[in-house]
Design a protein around this motif. Structure first.
Motif, PDB file in Angstrom:
ATOM      1  N   ARG A 183      58.327  -3.251  25.523  1.00  0.00           N
ATOM      2  CA  ARG A 183      59.634  -3.114  24.887  1.00  0.00           C
ATOM      3  C   ARG A 183      59.683  -1.876  24.012  1.00  0.00           C
ATOM      4  NH1 ARG A 183      61.339  -3.816  20.114  1.00  0.00           N
ATOM      5  NH2 ARG A 183      59.347  -4.694  19.450  1.00  0.00           N
ATOM      6  N   GLU A 184      60.841  -1.255  23.937  1.00  0.00           N
ATOM      7  CA  GLU A 184      61.138  -0.187  23.004  1.00  0.00           C
ATOM      8  C   GLU A 184      62.404  -0.560  22.249  1.00  0.00           C
ATOM      9  OE1 GLU A 184      59.656   2.486  22.036  1.00  0.00           O
ATOM     10  OE2 GLU A 184      58.002   2.572  23.473  1.00  0.00           O
ATOM     11  N   PRO A 185      62.587  -0.048  21.026  1.00  0.00           N
ATOM     12  CA  PRO A 185      61.717   0.847  20.280  1.00  0.00           C
ATOM     13  C   PRO A 185      60.606   0.075  19.576  1.00  0.00           C
ATOM     14  CG  PRO A 185      63.648   0.367  18.986  1.00  0.00           C
ATOM     15  CD  PRO A 185      63.842  -0.344  20.300  1.00  0.00           C
ATOM     16  N   SER A 186      59.857   0.774  18.741  1.00  0.00           N
ATOM     17  CA  SER A 186      58.813   0.126  17.949  1.00  0.00           C
ATOM     18  C   SER A 186      59.446  -0.847  16.965  1.00  0.00           C
ATOM     19  CB  SER A 186      58.019   1.180  17.173  1.00  0.00           C
ATOM     20  OG  SER A 186      58.867   1.820  16.218  1.00  0.00           O
ATOM     21  N   MET A 187      58.621  -1.766  16.441  1.00  0.00           N
ATOM     22  CA  MET A 187      59.136  -2.736  15.480  1.00  0.00           C
ATOM     23  C   MET A 187      59.738  -2.045  14.262  1.00  0.00           C
ATOM     24  SD  MET A 187      57.185  -5.836  13.420  1.00  0.00           S
ATOM     25  CE  MET A 187      56.654  -6.647  14.932  1.00  0.00           C
ATOM     26  N   GLU A 188      59.101  -0.972  13.807  1.00  0.00           N
ATOM     27  CA  GLU A 188      59.591  -0.274  12.614  1.00  0.00           C
ATOM     28  C   GLU A 188      61.007   0.246  12.827  1.00  0.00           C
ATOM     29  OE1 GLU A 188      55.400  -0.775  12.535  1.00  0.00           O
ATOM     30  OE2 GLU A 188      56.630   0.246  14.048  1.00  0.00           O
ATOM     31  N   ILE A 189      61.262   0.809  14.007  1.00  0.00           N
ATOM     32  CA  ILE A 189      62.598   1.334  14.303  1.00  0.00           C
ATOM     33  C   ILE A 189      63.568   0.186  14.557  1.00  0.00           C
ATOM     34  CG2 ILE A 189      63.957   2.631  15.990  1.00  0.00           C
ATOM     35  CD1 ILE A 189      61.579   4.520  16.298  1.00  0.00           C
ATOM     36  N   ALA A 190      63.122  -0.823  15.283  1.00  0.00           N
ATOM     37  CA  ALA A 190      64.006  -1.953  15.623  1.00  0.00           C
ATOM     38  C   ALA A 190      64.545  -2.638  14.381  1.00  0.00           C
ATOM     39  CB  ALA A 190      63.251  -2.953  16.489  1.00  0.00           C
ATOM     40  N   LEU A 191      63.792  -2.611  13.289  1.00  0.00           N
ATOM     41  CA  LEU A 191      64.200  -3.324  12.080  1.00  0.00           C
ATOM     42  C   LEU A 191      64.843  -2.412  11.033  1.00  0.00           C
ATOM     43  CD1 LEU A 191      61.196  -5.792  11.654  1.00  0.00           C
ATOM     44  CD2 LEU A 191      63.436  -6.214  12.681  1.00  0.00           C
ATOM     45  N   ILE A 192      65.144  -1.162  11.391  1.00  0.00           N
ATOM     46  CA  ILE A 192      65.877  -0.284  10.458  1.00  0.00           C
ATOM     47  C   ILE A 192      67.220  -0.930  10.145  1.00  0.00           C
ATOM     48  CG2 ILE A 192      67.077   1.924  10.227  1.00  0.00           C
ATOM     49  CD1 ILE A 192      64.843   3.205  11.855  1.00  0.00           C
ATOM     50  N   PRO A 193      67.558  -1.135   8.885  1.00  0.00           N
ATOM     51  CA  PRO A 193      68.781  -1.865   8.553  1.00  0.00           C
ATOM     52  C   PRO A 193      70.067  -1.089   8.811  1.00  0.00           C
ATOM     53  CG  PRO A 193      67.678  -1.128   6.557  1.00  0.00           C
ATOM     54  CD  PRO A 193      66.747  -0.832   7.693  1.00  0.00           C
ATOM     55  N   ASP A 194      70.035   0.244   8.673  1.00  0.00           N
ATOM     56  CA  ASP A 194      71.230   1.053   8.869  1.00  0.00           C
ATOM     57  C   ASP A 194      71.409   1.333  10.367  1.00  0.00           C
ATOM     58  OD1 ASP A 194      72.563   3.892   9.199  1.00  0.00           O
ATOM     59  OD2 ASP A 194      73.190   3.150   7.243  1.00  0.00           O
ATOM     60  N   PHE A 195      72.521   0.894  10.929  1.00  0.00           N
ATOM     61  CA  PHE A 195      72.751   0.994  12.371  1.00  0.00           C
ATOM     62  C   PHE A 195      72.724   2.441  12.851  1.00  0.00           C
ATOM     63  CE2 PHE A 195      75.775   1.448  15.952  1.00  0.00           C
ATOM     64  CZ  PHE A 195      75.124   0.664  16.888  1.00  0.00           C
ATOM     65  N   GLU A 196      73.392   3.338  12.139  1.00  0.00           N
ATOM     66  CA  GLU A 196      73.462   4.725  12.590  1.00  0.00           C
ATOM     67  C   GLU A 196      72.095   5.405  12.519  1.00  0.00           C
ATOM     68  OE1 GLU A 196      76.630   5.813   9.934  1.00  0.00           O
ATOM     69  OE2 GLU A 196      78.078   5.858  11.584  1.00  0.00           O
ATOM     70  N   GLN A 197      71.331   5.113  11.469  1.00  0.00           N
ATOM     71  CA  GLN A 197      69.969   5.663  11.386  1.00  0.00           C
ATOM     72  C   GLN A 197      69.092   5.123  12.506  1.00  0.00           C
ATOM     73  OE1 GLN A 197      68.250   5.023   7.515  1.00  0.00           O
ATOM     74  NE2 GLN A 197      69.990   5.964   6.430  1.00  0.00           N
ATOM     75  N   LYS A 198      69.283   3.851  12.833  1.00  0.00           N
ATOM     76  CA  LYS A 198      68.495   3.256  13.916  1.00  0.00           C
ATOM     77  C   LYS A 198      68.818   3.925  15.246  1.00  0.00           C
ATOM     78  CE  LYS A 198      69.003  -1.164  14.612  1.00  0.00           C
ATOM     79  NZ  LYS A 198      68.655  -2.567  14.332  1.00  0.00           N
ATOM     80  N   VAL A 199      70.087   4.161  15.519  1.00  0.00           N
ATOM     81  CA  VAL A 199      70.480   4.822  16.762  1.00  0.00           C
ATOM     82  C   VAL A 199      69.832   6.202  16.874  1.00  0.00           C
ATOM     83  CG1 VAL A 199      72.442   5.900  17.958  1.00  0.00           C
ATOM     84  CG2 VAL A 199      72.634   3.548  17.105  1.00  0.00           C
ATOM     85  N   GLU A 200      69.829   6.952  15.783  1.00  0.00           N
ATOM     86  CA  GLU A 200      69.206   8.280  15.812  1.00  0.00           C
ATOM     87  C   GLU A 200      67.705   8.177  16.068  1.00  0.00           C
ATOM     88  OE1 GLU A 200      70.795  11.275  15.726  1.00  0.00           O
ATOM     89  OE2 GLU A 200      72.521   9.933  15.933  1.00  0.00           O
ATOM     90  N   ALA A 201      67.067   7.196  15.434  1.00  0.00           N
ATOM     91  CA  ALA A 201      65.623   7.020  15.631  1.00  0.00           C
ATOM     92  C   ALA A 201      65.299   6.611  17.061  1.00  0.00           C
ATOM     93  CB  ALA A 201      65.089   5.984  14.640  1.00  0.00           C
ATOM     94  N   ILE A 202      66.136   5.777  17.647  1.00  0.00           N
ATOM     95  CA  ILE A 202      65.929   5.381  19.044  1.00  0.00           C
ATOM     96  C   ILE A 202      66.076   6.584  19.965  1.00  0.00           C
ATOM     97  CG2 ILE A 202      66.919   4.051  20.954  1.00  0.00           C
ATOM     98  CD1 ILE A 202      67.536   1.831  18.946  1.00  0.00           C
TER      99      ILE A 202
END
Length: 503
Positions: A183-202
């Motif tokens: 599975r992707e992304p990593s747990m650290e990225i998957a649990l980023i609380p800010d949706f827009e920051q998470k999308v960029e990290a993915i």
């Protein structure tokens, strides 16, 4: 058959036989679930309160245990969150899925027990793999990694050691180690609380990964996929992920998004599989991709009852699977291994088959328009939007509708706020087909519209691009299982959207 699918089918052969059993013997399996559930419930304060024991019958269960919603059960859930034991389920519950359903202001905290994790949520995920691999032996959907776009909340530690968060975050935290390998992304990225920051990290992490499948809510995944195209400078997702071949979706109807995904992923190999998975449990999955209905999963530690929507305020009319009928709109009632007893989840379903039991989701018990006796439900709205889109070449990104109330001598009506991915060739024709289709699928609406007796023709407001996204952003409801309410019986949501549309 692909090597991966061969391995999956062989590994889950016993499980596939179990699924086949409840197709053939549904009531036997449901009664087994009932007996197992009440054996757990017998030791709880909740069962003792209503005088129900381990050896009670289904009929006695229905007579003694009340049908409840979250409001009626909230006091008990708060006690469980505070660390009290044996209230709704034996022992202490350490996980709670934070859920607001659509865009409600007040969060619900759904208990997640070890039993519901293992026997319901995780089993549902494994069954998706097993059923798809068996039905699509040549697909390479599981040859690479699966991209999952989960919720946007961290797991907040509460008193007594309990934790709450989006269901997806709870599943990620408790998943077997091997899941992280596929599975992707990593747990650290998957649990980023800010949706827009998470999308960029993915985008940064996954643009060069071999992604062959993805899963989640269609609307939020569409945001991610469009951003991925921008990030990668690509015209379609196959330029980023050439082997992409499966989208496992749920949460909202896929109908308004299907054409947009076909444009993003122009491949005849691409498959779309719907699941019915909520914080309260995993209920159904699409076991035949050529039909839109879903197989009701009967051995996940859930006992089902169904209340005809017309009898919503008469819970004594609830029936078990043995007595349901096709073509009736039912409110679903569940008793689960998460400690929810005769809990009305808020969704409405219709049976499309009784052998095996298959359903389609028709809407929500609180998401409708009935200001004038027209009884418009989400299923009616989805059909009308689809017909209007087909007639005008439009692609709808999001929509909501609400009543226009009578004032003075003016008649009532409905106002539709629609954001288009591709605008209709003729806005007036879109509104006309929408109105005509609603009359075709809903006789109550047709009667009110006859010669403008009670209802005038619907008003259509074309939303500015990004209006729904900005509205959800203002409400801190980006990502996760948050949904735009398609229908409302008042104007609260619509008036907020109309205000945003003028800014």
């Amino acid at each position: 058959m692909s090597v991966t699918n061969s391995i999956i089918s062989a590994f889950y052969s016993k499980r596939l036989r179990a699924i086949d059993r409840f197709r053939r013997q549904p009531w036997d399996v449901q009664f087994e679930q009932f007996r197992l559930l009440v054996s757990y419930g017998a030791g709880t304060e909740y069962f003792r309160r209503y005088g129900f024991g381990e050896f009670g019958s289904v009929e006695e269960f229905q007579q003694r245990i009340p049908v409840v919603g979250y409001d009626e059960l909230q006091h008990e859930i708060e006690r469980v969150r505070a660390g009290e034991e044996n209230i709704l389920w034996p022992g202490k519950v350490r996980w709670f899925a934070k859920s607001s359903g659509t865009t409600g202001d007040r969060s619900k905290y759904i208990p997640i027990t070890r039993e519901s994790l293992e026997q319901c949520h995780f089993r549902g995920g494994r069954d998706v793999m097993a059923v798809f691999a068996y039905q699509n032996p040549d697909s390479k959907a599981f040859d690479g990694k699966a991209l999952t776009l989960g919720g946007s909340h961290r797991l907040d530690t509460m008193g007594a050691g309990a934790q709450s968060g989006d269901l997806s975050a709870i599943l990620i935290r408790n998943a077997p180690r091997w899941v992280g390998m596929v599975r992707e992304p990593s747990m650290e990225i998957a649990l980023i609380p800010d949706f827009e920051q998470k999308v960029e990290a993915i985008c940064r992490r996954c643009s060069r990964q071999r992604i062959t499948s993805f899963a989640g809510v269609p609307s939020w995944n569409l945001v991610l996929m469009n951003r991925m195209l921008e990030y990668a400078g690509a015209d379609n997702l196959l330029e980023v992920w050439p082997d992409l071949s499966l989208f496992i979706h749920g949460g909202v109807s896929f109908a308004p998004y299907r054409e947009q995904y076909k444009r993003l992923i122009p491949s005849s190999r691409m498959k779309y599989m719907e699941t019915y998975n909520a914080s309260e449990g995993f209920f159904a999955l699409q076991d035949n991709l050529s039909t839109p209905d879903m197989l009701l999963m009967l051995d996940y530690g859930i006992f089902y009852e169904f209340l005809p929507l017309k009898d919503l305020h008469e819970p004594a009319r609830a029936v078990t699977l043995a007595d349901v009928e096709m073509g009736v709109n039912y409110a679903m009632i569940i008793s689960t291994n998460g400690g929810l007893w005769r809990y009305m989840i808020g969704d409405t379903v219709e049976f499309t088959s009784l052998s095996p039991y298959k359903i389609r989701i028709t809407g929500r018990t609180k998401s409708y328009i009935n200001a004038f006796g027209e009884e418009i439900i989400i299923d009616n709205a989805e059909r009308a939007v689809a017909a209007a889109s087909a007639a005008t070449g439009a692609r709808v990104r999001d929509y909501t509708a609400a009543p226009v109330f009578m004032e003075g001598r003016s008649k009532g009506g409905h106002e539709w706020f629609v954001e288009f991915e591709t605008p209709p060739s003729d806005v007036m024709l879109f509104a006309e087909v929408l109105d005509k289709t609603l009359q075709e699928v809903n006789s109550d609406y047709a009667a009110k519209r006859f010669k403008n007796t009670t209802l005038m023709a619907p008003q259509l407001v074309v939303a500015r691009q990004g209006a729904f996204y900005r509205w959800m952003q203002e409400r801190e409801k980006l990502g996760g299982q948050n949904k735009v309410p398609r229908l409302a019986n008042d104007r609260r949501y619509l008036d907020e959207l109309l205000k945003i549309n003028t800014l």
